[in-house]
Design an enzyme around this catalytic site. Structure first.
Site, PDB file in Angstrom:
ATOM      1  N   LYS A 136       4.754   0.715  11.203  1.00  0.00           N
ATOM      2  CA  LYS A 136       4.735   1.972  10.474  1.00  0.00           C
ATOM      3  C   LYS A 136       4.616   3.150  11.444  1.00  0.00           C
ATOM      4  CE  LYS A 136       3.050   0.894   6.502  1.00  0.00           C
ATOM      5  NZ  LYS A 136       2.027   0.419   5.565  1.00  0.00           N
TER       6      LYS A 136
ATOM      7  N   GLU B 100       0.896  -1.149   0.000  1.00  0.00           N
ATOM      8  CA  GLU B 100       0.000   0.000   0.000  1.00  0.00           C
ATOM      9  C   GLU B 100       0.939   1.205   0.000  1.00  0.00           C
ATOM     10  OE1 GLU B 100      -2.257   0.502   3.584  1.00  0.00           O
ATOM     11  OE2 GLU B 100      -3.552   2.027   2.707  1.00  0.00           O
TER      12      GLU B 100
ATOM     13  N   ARG C 274       5.072 -13.211   9.148  1.00  0.00           N
ATOM     14  CA  ARG C 274       5.819 -12.007   8.803  1.00  0.00           C
ATOM     15  C   ARG C 274       7.185 -12.062   9.468  1.00  0.00           C
ATOM     16  NH1 ARG C 274       1.923  -8.324  10.581  1.00  0.00           N
ATOM     17  NH2 ARG C 274       2.372  -7.180   8.678  1.00  0.00           N
TER      18      ARG C 274
END
Length: 577
Positions: free
Chosen positions: A290, A37, A280
RNA sequence: UGGGGCGUAGCCAAGCGGUAAGGCACCGGGUUUUGAUCCCGGCAUUCGCAGGUUCGAAUCCUGCCGCCCCAGCCA
């Protein structure tokens, strides 16, 4: 990059793809995609996904697309796109096609219309709070929305008016009609479209409605002919919805839905993609979220997104980590479905391994102590020739000037040596790399008692290149000719956090309390003159100190700046600590 | 009390009914004009626990225990 590290080991994903290809599924084709994204910078965790997505495609003779998942305008920014492309290329991968989810907005819209016509989706007038209330809880089933059984005609009319911009943000949604009592909450009539009157970075003001992730992502995969769609564990219970969207829209049998793509020249051959989830990648001694990364930057705890201490790919690059090292790091870490945290030391080991093989050696003194070779004339000037790599002659040689006055590392001399010390001591001998054996006759101190100069005699019979050079001495130290040394700024970096798991707050501290204040030190240094020709991003091993890289942005010929990527393994210092 | 996953060494991770790969870390020893590299050797009698099936189980079955994810009109 069909280079250095051969594929080793196996993992469940390779096995699945291998089996699929062997059994002729999807005609034996393997097509993947990396779908970030565009709302932030790529970091080392993304590198794992990149290596998997592009790596599997390459390994199986397929291709991988780079797809920007831009379905949520307002949170995204095209400014991030260049950084993402740059990082993927730097890592050593090239995408087959660059796509945007927004390329497919018209297809998504038509697909939604189809679902409505098929009685599989409806327009809901419930607001966000009401939807939450009707959804039920983890242990209680949800209730049907009072709008769930509208007629196809009414739904069609309402949805078209949503698309026309007739309704306010948040006033309605298009929902899939699945099962409000499902144990899997993702199946309790998930939203497919929401109203959001915001200008989209690519589509402009063309759309007042935007598709949700599950709907857009699954159909994007199918449209691009993706065969294997890798994602992280948290999407595991979205898989039934992913399959529901792919199966119920049925792109392969409804070319009219994607005709717009054909008209725009976008190659389209819809597939039945298979979503496969993996854990992950987490790393110790750092944070990867983030939000936290943004805090570090915004609160000036680091000097930007590409600060060499940041786990961003831009940061790792500037730090001097190589793409090859990062690739082998993730290969070595493996791929599984187990939540895990890989030791930061593994990454450092990969960096050392790669740089040991490809970084030319140089000498640099960080904390200088004057050393005078008293039995050399004050005017002595000699040019020595040093090999650039101890194990690889192809690196060639370089010239290193030698004069009477040298600079050595202050810590390479000790008046009172700790046990096991192998360097210079009063009256003792040490080898000066590439010169010969020197004996310390006198240590001169200043008024405060600090040693400021060593006066030594060089044993002429031990000069490098002569038979006498074989003489054994305990230690060898590096040096630089004082008169010829060039001054430079050296930036010494260390781990950004002082604990392995900064996110663990059971010690009563937050992750911010664990930021390592000594993670960055800057110091002047004295380098051998050949380093004057270093180009930005060129790597070197400063012998006995570590691997360095000329700073990508700040390094210039006039004002050299070198960043320490990682120190050398040191079997000595840990024992004295 | 719902649904979905995962438990193999300090950290990762192979293993897929035939008797525990590999890497990092760690501990020895050798080579070395970088206390680096390199090289050799060591490091799980045991796979979350308990039963069961089997000549044989980390692998199959049952039951427990532990950890992670899911109740955005984010992705």
């Amino acid at each position: 990059m069909a280079d250095e590290h051969p594929t080793v080991g196996t993992n469940f994903i390779r096995q699945i793809v291998l089996a699929d290809q062997a059994s002729g599924k999807q005609d034996g084709r393997v097509t993947t995609r990396f779908p970030p994204e565009p709302n932030g910078h790529l970091h080392l965790g993304h590198a794992k996904a990149i290596c998997l997505d592009f790596g599997i495609a390459r390994e199986f003779g397929g291709t991988c697309n780079l797809r920007l998942d831009d379905t949520n305008p307002g949170k995204e920014d095209p400014a991030f796109v260049e950084g993402i492309k740059d990082s993927v290329r730097w890592l050593g991968f090239e995408w087959n096609e660059l796509r945007h989810a927004s390329d497919y907005f018209e297809v998504f819209y038509r697909a939604a219309l189809k679902l409505i016509e098929d009685g599989k989706a409806y327009v809901d007038d419930l607001n966000a709070e009401e939807v939450r209330d009707y959804r039920g809880t983890l242990t209680e089933p949800g209730r049907d929305s009072p709008y769930r059984n509208r007629t196809v005609e009414e739904n069609l009319d309402l949805f078209k008016r949503m698309r026309a911009g007739e309704f306010a943000d948040g006033s309605r949604t298009l929902r899939a009609k699945i099962d409000m009592a499902s144990g899997n909450i993702n199946l309790r009539d998930p939203a497919l479209y929401r109203i959001r009157k915001i200008t989209h970075q690519n589509a402009g003001d063309a759309w007042p409605i935007y598709p949700m992730y599950d709907f857009a992502h699954s159909l994007s995969d199918a449209l691009e002919g993706i065969t294997h769609s890798f994602c992280t564990l948290e999407f595991e219970d979205h898989r039934p919805l992913y399959d529901w969207c792919v199966d119920n829209v049925d792109l392969p049998n409804h070319p009219e839905l994607w005709q717009p793509l054909i008209e725009r020249g976008l190659r389209t051959a819809p597939s039945k993609p298979r979503q496969i989830e993996f854990a992950r990648g987490n790393l110790s001694y750092t944070v990867m979220s983030k939000r936290k990364l943004a805090t570090l930057v915004n609160d000036r705890l680091v000097d930007g997104w590409d600060d060499p201490r940041m786990p961003t790919l831009a940061g790792a690059r500037r730090r001097g980590f190589t793409a090859a090292a990062i690739r082998t790091f993730w290969e070595r870490a493996g791929v599984s479905k187990q939540n895990s945290v890989i030791d930061y030391g593994v990454l450092e080991a990969c960096v050392r391994e790669d740089l040991d093989a490809r970084a030319p050696r140089r000498m640099a003194v960080l904390d200088p102590l004057k050393l005078t070779i008293t039995n050399l004339p004050a005017t002595h000037m000699e040019t020595l020739v040093f090999p650039n790599h101890p194990k690889d002659e192809s690196f060639g040689t370089r010239e290193v000037p030698l004069s009477r006055d040298l600079l050595i590392e202050h810590e390479d001399f000790a008046e009172v040596p700790p046990k096991g010390f192998k360097r210079l001591v009063p009256g003792g001998e040490v080898r000066l790399r590439g010169i010969g054996i020197v004996k310390c006759d006198e240590a001169i101190k200043d008024a405060a008692g600090t040693v400021i100069e060593l006066r030594c005699t060089l044993d002429p019979d031990s000069r490098h290149g002569t038979p006498g050079a074989d003489r054994k001495v305990k230690g060898t130290i590096h040096w630089v000719s004082a008169r010829h040394a060039i001054e430079a700024e050296v930036r010494l970096y260390d781990r950004l956090f002082d604990v392995a798991d900064p996110d663990d707050e059971t010690d009563g501290k937050t992750w911010l309390d664990h930021v390592n204040p000594d993670s960055r030190r800057s110091a002047p240094a004295y380098l051998e003159p050949s380093l004057r020709n270093a180009a930005p991003e060129q790597h070197f091993q400063f012998e006995r100190i570590g691997y360095f890289v000329a700073d990508r942005h700040d390094h210039t010929r006039e004002a050299p700046v070198f960043n320490r990527a990682v120190n050398l393994r040191d079997a000595w210092s840990p024992s004295v600590r």
